[in-house]
Design a protein around this motif. Structure first.
Motif, PDB file in Angstrom:
ATOM      1  N   PRO A 141       0.833  -1.210   0.000  1.00  0.00           N
ATOM      2  CA  PRO A 141       0.000   0.000   0.000  1.00  0.00           C
ATOM      3  C   PRO A 141       0.863   1.254   0.000  1.00  0.00           C
ATOM      4  O   PRO A 141       2.058   1.218   0.313  1.00  0.00           O
ATOM      5  CB  PRO A 141      -0.783  -0.123   1.307  1.00  0.00           C
ATOM      6  CG  PRO A 141       0.103  -0.926   2.207  1.00  0.00           C
ATOM      7  CD  PRO A 141       0.820  -1.909   1.296  1.00  0.00           C
ATOM      8  N   LYS A 142       0.264   2.380  -0.374  1.00  0.00           N
ATOM      9  CA  LYS A 142       0.994   3.643  -0.388  1.00  0.00           C
ATOM     10  C   LYS A 142       1.379   4.063   1.026  1.00  0.00           C
ATOM     11  O   LYS A 142       2.397   4.730   1.231  1.00  0.00           O
ATOM     12  CB  LYS A 142       0.135   4.728  -1.038  1.00  0.00           C
ATOM     13  CG  LYS A 142      -0.143   4.476  -2.516  1.00  0.00           C
ATOM     14  CD  LYS A 142      -1.018   5.563  -3.101  1.00  0.00           C
ATOM     15  CE  LYS A 142      -1.307   5.310  -4.586  1.00  0.00           C
ATOM     16  NZ  LYS A 142      -2.190   6.343  -5.166  1.00  0.00           N
ATOM     17  N   SER A 143       0.550   3.715   1.985  1.00  0.00           N
ATOM     18  CA  SER A 143       0.855   3.983   3.383  1.00  0.00           C
ATOM     19  C   SER A 143       0.154   2.934   4.230  1.00  0.00           C
ATOM     20  O   SER A 143      -0.680   2.166   3.733  1.00  0.00           O
ATOM     21  CB  SER A 143       0.382   5.385   3.797  1.00  0.00           C
ATOM     22  OG  SER A 143      -1.045   5.441   3.821  1.00  0.00           O
ATOM     23  N   PHE A 144       0.497   2.892   5.499  1.00  0.00           N
ATOM     24  CA  PHE A 144      -0.117   1.927   6.415  1.00  0.00           C
ATOM     25  C   PHE A 144      -1.635   2.084   6.421  1.00  0.00           C
ATOM     26  O   PHE A 144      -2.380   1.101   6.308  1.00  0.00           O
ATOM     27  CB  PHE A 144       0.437   2.147   7.827  1.00  0.00           C
ATOM     28  CG  PHE A 144      -0.060   1.168   8.846  1.00  0.00           C
ATOM     29  CD1 PHE A 144       0.644   0.015   9.128  1.00  0.00           C
ATOM     30  CD2 PHE A 144      -1.256   1.402   9.530  1.00  0.00           C
ATOM     31  CE1 PHE A 144       0.178  -0.899  10.075  1.00  0.00           C
ATOM     32  CE2 PHE A 144      -1.729   0.499  10.462  1.00  0.00           C
ATOM     33  CZ  PHE A 144      -1.003  -0.654  10.735  1.00  0.00           C
ATOM     34  N   PHE A 145      -2.096   3.317   6.524  1.00  0.00           N
ATOM     35  CA  PHE A 145      -3.531   3.561   6.629  1.00  0.00           C
ATOM     36  C   PHE A 145      -4.231   3.480   5.280  1.00  0.00           C
ATOM     37  O   PHE A 145      -5.443   3.302   5.232  1.00  0.00           O
ATOM     38  CB  PHE A 145      -3.781   4.930   7.278  1.00  0.00           C
ATOM     39  CG  PHE A 145      -3.324   5.003   8.698  1.00  0.00           C
ATOM     40  CD1 PHE A 145      -4.039   4.386   9.710  1.00  0.00           C
ATOM     41  CD2 PHE A 145      -2.143   5.666   9.027  1.00  0.00           C
ATOM     42  CE1 PHE A 145      -3.609   4.440  11.021  1.00  0.00           C
ATOM     43  CE2 PHE A 145      -1.705   5.724  10.340  1.00  0.00           C
ATOM     44  CZ  PHE A 145      -2.438   5.101  11.344  1.00  0.00           C
ATOM     45  N   ASP A 146      -3.465   3.596   4.204  1.00  0.00           N
ATOM     46  CA  ASP A 146      -4.068   3.471   2.882  1.00  0.00           C
ATOM     47  C   ASP A 146      -4.604   2.060   2.666  1.00  0.00           C
ATOM     48  O   ASP A 146      -5.632   1.874   1.993  1.00  0.00           O
ATOM     49  CB  ASP A 146      -3.036   3.806   1.797  1.00  0.00           C
ATOM     50  CG  ASP A 146      -3.648   3.792   0.407  1.00  0.00           C
ATOM     51  OD1 ASP A 146      -4.519   4.638   0.144  1.00  0.00           O
ATOM     52  OD2 ASP A 146      -3.256   2.932  -0.406  1.00  0.00           O
ATOM     53  N   ALA A 149      -7.883   2.000   4.454  1.00  0.00           N
ATOM     54  CA  ALA A 149      -8.859   2.869   3.799  1.00  0.00           C
ATOM     55  C   ALA A 149      -9.298   2.293   2.460  1.00  0.00           C
ATOM     56  O   ALA A 149     -10.479   2.358   2.090  1.00  0.00           O
ATOM     57  CB  ALA A 149      -8.285   4.270   3.613  1.00  0.00           C
ATOM     58  N   GLY A 150      -8.340   1.712   1.711  1.00  0.00           N
ATOM     59  CA  GLY A 150      -8.654   1.176   0.394  1.00  0.00           C
ATOM     60  C   GLY A 150      -9.394  -0.144   0.435  1.00  0.00           C
ATOM     61  O   GLY A 150     -10.162  -0.458  -0.462  1.00  0.00           O
ATOM     62  N   GLY A 151      -9.142  -0.945   1.458  1.00  0.00           N
ATOM     63  CA  GLY A 151      -9.862  -2.209   1.612  1.00  0.00           C
ATOM     64  C   GLY A 151      -9.324  -3.347   0.771  1.00  0.00           C
ATOM     65  O   GLY A 151      -9.959  -4.404   0.701  1.00  0.00           O
ATOM     66  N   ASP A 152      -8.144  -3.189   0.133  1.00  0.00           N
ATOM     67  CA  ASP A 152      -7.560  -4.289  -0.625  1.00  0.00           C
ATOM     68  C   ASP A 152      -7.137  -5.377   0.368  1.00  0.00           C
ATOM     69  O   ASP A 152      -6.276  -5.158   1.226  1.00  0.00           O
ATOM     70  CB  ASP A 152      -6.347  -3.792  -1.417  1.00  0.00           C
ATOM     71  CG  ASP A 152      -5.776  -4.859  -2.332  1.00  0.00           C
ATOM     72  OD1 ASP A 152      -5.339  -5.909  -1.829  1.00  0.00           O
ATOM     73  OD2 ASP A 152      -5.757  -4.634  -3.556  1.00  0.00           O
ATOM     74  N   LEU A 153      -7.705  -6.582   0.236  1.00  0.00           N
ATOM     75  CA  LEU A 153      -7.485  -7.615   1.242  1.00  0.00           C
ATOM     76  C   LEU A 153      -6.025  -8.047   1.348  1.00  0.00           C
ATOM     77  O   LEU A 153      -5.524  -8.297   2.452  1.00  0.00           O
ATOM     78  CB  LEU A 153      -8.356  -8.839   0.947  1.00  0.00           C
ATOM     79  CG  LEU A 153      -9.847  -8.687   1.234  1.00  0.00           C
ATOM     80  CD1 LEU A 153     -10.543 -10.034   1.131  1.00  0.00           C
ATOM     81  CD2 LEU A 153     -10.081  -8.098   2.619  1.00  0.00           C
ATOM     82  N   LEU A 154      -5.333  -8.144   0.229  1.00  0.00           N
ATOM     83  CA  LEU A 154      -3.931  -8.549   0.280  1.00  0.00           C
ATOM     84  C   LEU A 154      -3.083  -7.501   1.004  1.00  0.00           C
ATOM     85  O   LEU A 154      -2.184  -7.843   1.772  1.00  0.00           O
ATOM     86  CB  LEU A 154      -3.398  -8.785  -1.133  1.00  0.00           C
ATOM     87  CG  LEU A 154      -3.962 -10.015  -1.853  1.00  0.00           C
ATOM     88  CD1 LEU A 154      -3.421 -10.090  -3.274  1.00  0.00           C
ATOM     89  CD2 LEU A 154      -3.632 -11.291  -1.100  1.00  0.00           C
ATOM     90  N   GLY A 345      -6.407 -12.763  -4.359  1.00  0.00           N
ATOM     91  CA  GLY A 345      -6.903 -11.407  -4.150  1.00  0.00           C
ATOM     92  C   GLY A 345      -8.269 -11.169  -4.738  1.00  0.00           C
ATOM     93  O   GLY A 345      -8.866 -10.116  -4.523  1.00  0.00           O
ATOM     94  N   ALA A 346      -8.816 -12.150  -5.502  1.00  0.00           N
ATOM     95  CA  ALA A 346     -10.199 -12.021  -5.984  1.00  0.00           C
ATOM     96  C   ALA A 346     -11.099 -12.356  -4.812  1.00  0.00           C
ATOM     97  O   ALA A 346     -11.507 -13.480  -4.611  1.00  0.00           O
ATOM     98  CB  ALA A 346     -10.443 -12.966  -7.155  1.00  0.00           C
ATOM     99  N   SER A 347     -11.401 -11.374  -4.016  1.00  0.00           N
ATOM    100  CA  SER A 347     -11.937 -11.589  -2.677  1.00  0.00           C
ATOM    101  C   SER A 347     -13.395 -11.976  -2.604  1.00  0.00           C
ATOM    102  O   SER A 347     -13.951 -12.070  -1.517  1.00  0.00           O
ATOM    103  CB  SER A 347     -11.748 -10.306  -1.854  1.00  0.00           C
ATOM    104  OG  SER A 347     -12.396  -9.225  -2.487  1.00  0.00           O
TER     105      SER A 347
END
Length: 450
Positions: A141-146, A149-154, A345-347
């Motif tokens: 991710p771009k940052s820890f909190f990203d 916030a983004g919700g990408d499971l991986l 990642g296809a969640s």
């Protein structure tokens, strides 16, 4: 004194079942109105998705910290990944086998030159950027909190595992952090308990839109493919997962009865994410340990997608047969290897399987099957997404019990008691903390989520 059962109309799975039937009726009789109800399903899934990332984060961090032994964390994770890859590979091979034996697209006789690629341009563009390097970079991710916030499971899995490892290494100081994270997890679980009450509305809107938008005629046109996929997935659950369940000491049919609420919610919403927290709670009810549930269920949503794997190989062969393409042995092998990567990642969100299919087709060398051929199944993909999500859900539940048994942390007595009466034992998701040990005698007879 046992609590009185709720009246039938307050039982969640009955409400969802009624909503699905009403949604089909509205979509068929009033298609335009049905299409306008799409927002109900989208809103429900959005509400669930906004809680998935923090729940996974809290569950994994607390699970790793509560184990306290990083060697055990690695051992459980390795066992889970081995199980995921073996069963996922079996699912991929079954898709190829059924596609070759049944040949659902053999009589389709589609002309690749006449296919309208604009209908799948969005999926193709996503697949084009899904190279191996891009896939790996997407994990960061771009940052820890990203990630949260983004919700990408991986990405959520990555930051959760890193945090859990660090908290464990902090010793006694880390325990206070783990406790605070556990308390936050309990809050998120209670929020999910409130949201899940809206499942009938979400199922109604999603089903009304599906029938209104695509019509039942679309299913009839491609009934052979849709029927083949559903039968294949059902046989996979009964034979493959059923055999694994039998070895682990329980009946797959009783297990399906136990998670009937979750299955109906997934059927209505086409997303297995909508019941992720509820499944974690129910796996604890079956006797799986907290540490295994906290690691296996969240990672399984990215790495153990049996339904998606069956779909990708079966759909690829259908499209090849439909356009008259002959695949070589090397291309078959490539399909399986690429699908093993692209499926990660296809969640379980609606449409994820279609994107991974586009990525798989794009990666086949000298591919005789154009991505534009996906237009042939675009209209019925929504009907197959329910089956993908259902199979993924069952596969992750079975995996949790199996890994817990491998670790010697499966409460056999609890498992046997629950499986003896799978219809009469429910789960109060809003009242159960992620790490609570749910004794069988504490089970609530009602199956509704209150």
């Amino acid at each position: 004194m046992p609590a009185a059962k709720d009246p039938w109309y307050r039982v969640l799975y009955i409400q969802v079942l009624i909503a699905i039937v009403l949604g089909i009726f509205v979509g068929y009789v009033y298609p335009e109105f049905g299409k306008s109800l799409k927002w109900l399903g989208d809103a429900f899934i959005a509400l669930i998705k906004m809680m998935i990332a923090p729940i996974i984060f809290c569950t994994i961090v607390h699970g790793i910290a509560s184990i306290g032994d990083l060697k055990k964390v690695g051992r459980v994770g390795l066992k889970a990944l081995i199980y995921f890859e073996v069963v996922s590979t079996v699912a991929l091979l079954i898709g190829v086998l059924v596609g070759e034996v049944v040949k659902p697209g053999a009589s389709f006789n589609a002309d690749p030159a006449k296919l309208d690629a604009t209908q799948v341009a969005t999926y193709a563009s996503k697949a084009a950027s899904d190279s191996t390097v891009a896939h790996i970079m997407a994990l960061i991710p771009k940052s820890f909190f990203d990630a949260l916030a983004g919700g990408d499971l991986l990405q959520v899995l990555l930051v959760s595992i890193l945090t859990g490892v660090v908290v464990t290494g902090m010793g006694q100081k880390g325990q206070s952090i783990a406790h605070a994270i556990d308390m936050a997890g309990q809050v998120f679980f209670r929020i999910i308990g409130l949201i899940v009450k809206l499942a009938p509305l979400g199922a109604f809107g999603a089903m009304a839109f599906t029938i209104g938008q695509y019509g039942i005629s679309k299913v009839v046109d491609l009934a052979w493919l849709v029927g083949t996929f559903y039968v294949t997935a059902f046989l996979f659950v009964v034979i493959v997962l059923g055999g694994i369940a039998r070895i682990a000491g329980f009946s797959i049919f009783r297990f399906l009865a136990f998670i009937k609420d979750e299955l109906l919610i997934v059927l209505g919403t086409s997303s297995s994410e909508t019941v992720l927290p509820h499944m974690m709670t129910k796996m604890r009810r079956l006797g799986a340990s907290d540490s295994v549930v906290g690691l296996v269920i969240p990672t399984g949503y990215s790495f153990n997608l049996d339904g998606t794997n069956i779909y990708m190989t079966l759909a690829t062969l259908f499209l090849a047969q439909a356009v008259g393409a002959d695949l070589t042995f090397g291309q078959y092998a490539t399909i399986i290897l690429v699908a093993m990567l692209t499926s990660k990642g296809a969640s379980g969100v609606t449409g994820a399987g279609f994107v991974t299919l586009a990525a798989t087709l794009s990666a086949i060398p000298n591919n005789p099957v154009p991505v534009a051929a996906m237009t042939l199944i675009l209209g019925v993909d929504k009907f197959m997404s329910e089956c993908r999500a259902l199979t993924n859900l069952v596969g992750n539940g079975v995996a949790t019990i199996v890994v817990s048994r491998w670790e010697g942390e499966l409460d056999r007595e609890k498992l046997n008691q629950v499986m003896a009466h799978p219809f009469s034992i429910g789960t109060e998701i809003s009242d159960h903390a992620p790490n609570m040990d749910l004794a069988p005698d504490a089970a609530t007879p009602a199956t509704a989520i209150r």
